[in-house]
Design a protein around this motif. Sequence first.
Motif, PDB file in Angstrom:
ATOM      1  N   ASN A  67      34.390  78.361  39.290  1.00  0.00           N
ATOM      2  CA  ASN A  67      35.756  78.908  39.306  1.00  0.00           C
ATOM      3  C   ASN A  67      36.475  78.690  37.972  1.00  0.00           C
ATOM      4  N   PRO A  68      35.916  79.204  36.881  1.00  0.00           N
ATOM      5  CA  PRO A  68      36.510  78.936  35.557  1.00  0.00           C
ATOM      6  C   PRO A  68      37.925  79.474  35.384  1.00  0.00           C
ATOM      7  N   ASP A  69      38.292  80.499  36.150  1.00  0.00           N
ATOM      8  CA  ASP A  69      39.606  81.107  35.981  1.00  0.00           C
ATOM      9  C   ASP A  69      40.637  80.619  36.999  1.00  0.00           C
ATOM     10  N   ALA A  70      40.249  79.662  37.846  1.00  0.00           N
ATOM     11  CA  ALA A  70      41.186  79.161  38.858  1.00  0.00           C
ATOM     12  C   ALA A  70      42.364  78.460  38.198  1.00  0.00           C
ATOM     13  N   GLU A  71      43.546  78.674  38.756  1.00  0.00           N
ATOM     14  CA  GLU A  71      44.743  78.047  38.212  1.00  0.00           C
ATOM     15  C   GLU A  71      44.876  76.619  38.739  1.00  0.00           C
ATOM     16  N   GLY A  72      45.698  75.840  38.074  1.00  0.00           N
ATOM     17  CA  GLY A  72      45.951  74.475  38.510  1.00  0.00           C
ATOM     18  C   GLY A  72      45.091  73.468  37.766  1.00  0.00           C
ATOM     19  N   THR A  73      45.270  72.212  38.137  1.00  0.00           N
ATOM     20  CA  THR A  73      44.555  71.113  37.476  1.00  0.00           C
ATOM     21  C   THR A  73      43.082  71.123  37.862  1.00  0.00           C
ATOM     22  N   PRO A  74      42.176  71.144  36.895  1.00  0.00           N
ATOM     23  CA  PRO A  74      40.744  71.142  37.208  1.00  0.00           C
ATOM     24  C   PRO A  74      40.286  69.794  37.775  1.00  0.00           C
ATOM     25  N   ILE A  75      39.199  69.852  38.513  1.00  0.00           N
ATOM     26  CA  ILE A  75      38.499  68.654  38.969  1.00  0.00           C
ATOM     27  C   ILE A  75      37.323  68.423  38.024  1.00  0.00           C
ATOM     28  N   VAL A  76      37.173  67.196  37.571  1.00  0.00           N
ATOM     29  CA  VAL A  76      36.044  66.834  36.714  1.00  0.00           C
ATOM     30  C   VAL A  76      35.229  65.764  37.427  1.00  0.00           C
TER      31      VAL A  76
ATOM     32  N   ASP B 109      30.442  72.496  46.313  1.00  0.00           N
ATOM     33  CA  ASP B 109      31.089  73.594  47.045  1.00  0.00           C
ATOM     34  C   ASP B 109      32.409  73.132  47.660  1.00  0.00           C
ATOM     35  N   THR B 110      32.411  71.950  48.244  1.00  0.00           N
ATOM     36  CA  THR B 110      33.637  71.421  48.852  1.00  0.00           C
ATOM     37  C   THR B 110      34.715  71.192  47.798  1.00  0.00           C
ATOM     38  N   LEU B 111      34.349  70.562  46.696  1.00  0.00           N
ATOM     39  CA  LEU B 111      35.328  70.267  45.656  1.00  0.00           C
ATOM     40  C   LEU B 111      35.882  71.543  45.026  1.00  0.00           C
ATOM     41  N   ALA B 112      35.032  72.562  44.883  1.00  0.00           N
ATOM     42  CA  ALA B 112      35.473  73.803  44.252  1.00  0.00           C
ATOM     43  C   ALA B 112      36.418  74.608  45.140  1.00  0.00           C
ATOM     44  N   ASN B 113      36.535  74.189  46.391  1.00  0.00           N
ATOM     45  CA  ASN B 113      37.452  74.869  47.318  1.00  0.00           C
ATOM     46  C   ASN B 113      38.366  73.860  48.013  1.00  0.00           C
ATOM     47  N   LEU B 114      38.655  72.769  47.345  1.00  0.00           N
ATOM     48  CA  LEU B 114      39.466  71.707  47.929  1.00  0.00           C
ATOM     49  C   LEU B 114      40.874  72.206  48.218  1.00  0.00           C
TER      50      LEU B 114
ATOM     51  N   GLY C 298      41.545  74.402  50.464  1.00  0.00           N
ATOM     52  CA  GLY C 298      41.504  75.773  50.949  1.00  0.00           C
ATOM     53  C   GLY C 298      41.759  76.823  49.886  1.00  0.00           C
ATOM     54  N   ARG C 299      41.700  76.437  48.611  1.00  0.00           N
ATOM     55  CA  ARG C 299      41.885  77.411  47.530  1.00  0.00           C
ATOM     56  C   ARG C 299      40.894  77.092  46.419  1.00  0.00           C
ATOM     57  N   PRO C 300      40.536  78.095  45.622  1.00  0.00           N
ATOM     58  CA  PRO C 300      39.581  77.830  44.536  1.00  0.00           C
ATOM     59  C   PRO C 300      40.140  76.823  43.534  1.00  0.00           C
ATOM     60  N   ARG C 301      39.307  75.901  43.151  1.00  0.00           N
ATOM     61  CA  ARG C 301      39.654  74.926  42.110  1.00  0.00           C
ATOM     62  C   ARG C 301      38.639  75.047  40.974  1.00  0.00           C
TER      63      ARG C 301
END
Length: 321
Positions: A41-50, A67-72, A74-77
């Motif tokens: 999800n490179p274009d997802a808005e908000g603070t990234p998860i590393v 997969d879980t973290l990238a949709n934490l 309920g929205r793309p991260r």
Amino acid sequence: TAAAAQRALLDAHVCSPFRVGWVAVDIPGYGEQLICTLEINPDAEGTPIVWAHGAGAGLAFGYANFDTLANLGGRPRRLLAFDWLGQGNSSRPNFPTNDWTPRWTLTADAYTELALRFFVDSLEAWRQAVHVESMDLIAHSTGGYVAVHFALQHPHRVRNLVLNSAAGLGSHPTAPPADEPKHLLARAKPIWDNGWLHFGMVKIFGPLRETARARFVRFAKARMGIADADEASLLFAYFWGYMNSHPISSDAWTAALLTPVAGVEHSGVYGRRPIADEPAETLASLTMPVVAIFGSDDWIFTPSVRAFVAKLPSASLHMVA
């Protein structure tokens, strides 16, 4: 190759579209280095998860969580994971200095300081290269120890800090009386401190691949809950590949940053410079929420972690059964 094994593991277990490549960073004293990086999800808005791996691991060890973290929530991260410099499929420069300074010429404190600078500087260079202003940083084991030091030096770059079975947090226990028989850890300490016990030494056992595979599959089932033999074999191929197909570099970080300690209250592996022993004014910079997570039978947990968590302005400890 190690990169092919990484790709096979991620393709088999990560459903979210992802990309893996190498991020070029310029680090003073080392020149250009390449840090292997996964991104979802490179274009997802908000603070990234590393997501930062621990000792003896690599970015693909997080395959079951991505997969879980990238949709934490309920929205793309935007999710990024990387191989620490000198490990996994990243570049393998000389560690911890890019010259040929013999290890024996450095004091223990100097060696630890150089190792910390190696990782903190490379993480900061990587952060700039992937255009992350602030992150929710999740780090495991020895990676957690380095992540805390990164947050201490760059607190405005870490919005939340999650430490999963992080090493080196708590203060050392009380030393036992000198006349007591030496604990096994005390006997192993000289070998460890001289750099002979770290994951890079797996290269010595390269010819024993098939024996190691069988043992790894049993370990994965007993300790990691991986019952599927094919899944465990993929993980083993990845682990064995990056351990044996690249030169040893910062695989030695366990010896540089951690040390076995036999004490009255507890015996285990502690930080050479425990985070809890940093000056109070230094720890005060950890104003972001800090969550420390350990298993109830976690071998890296030390009782003094509780006192460390209590020192922080906004921290909590969670023990998982």
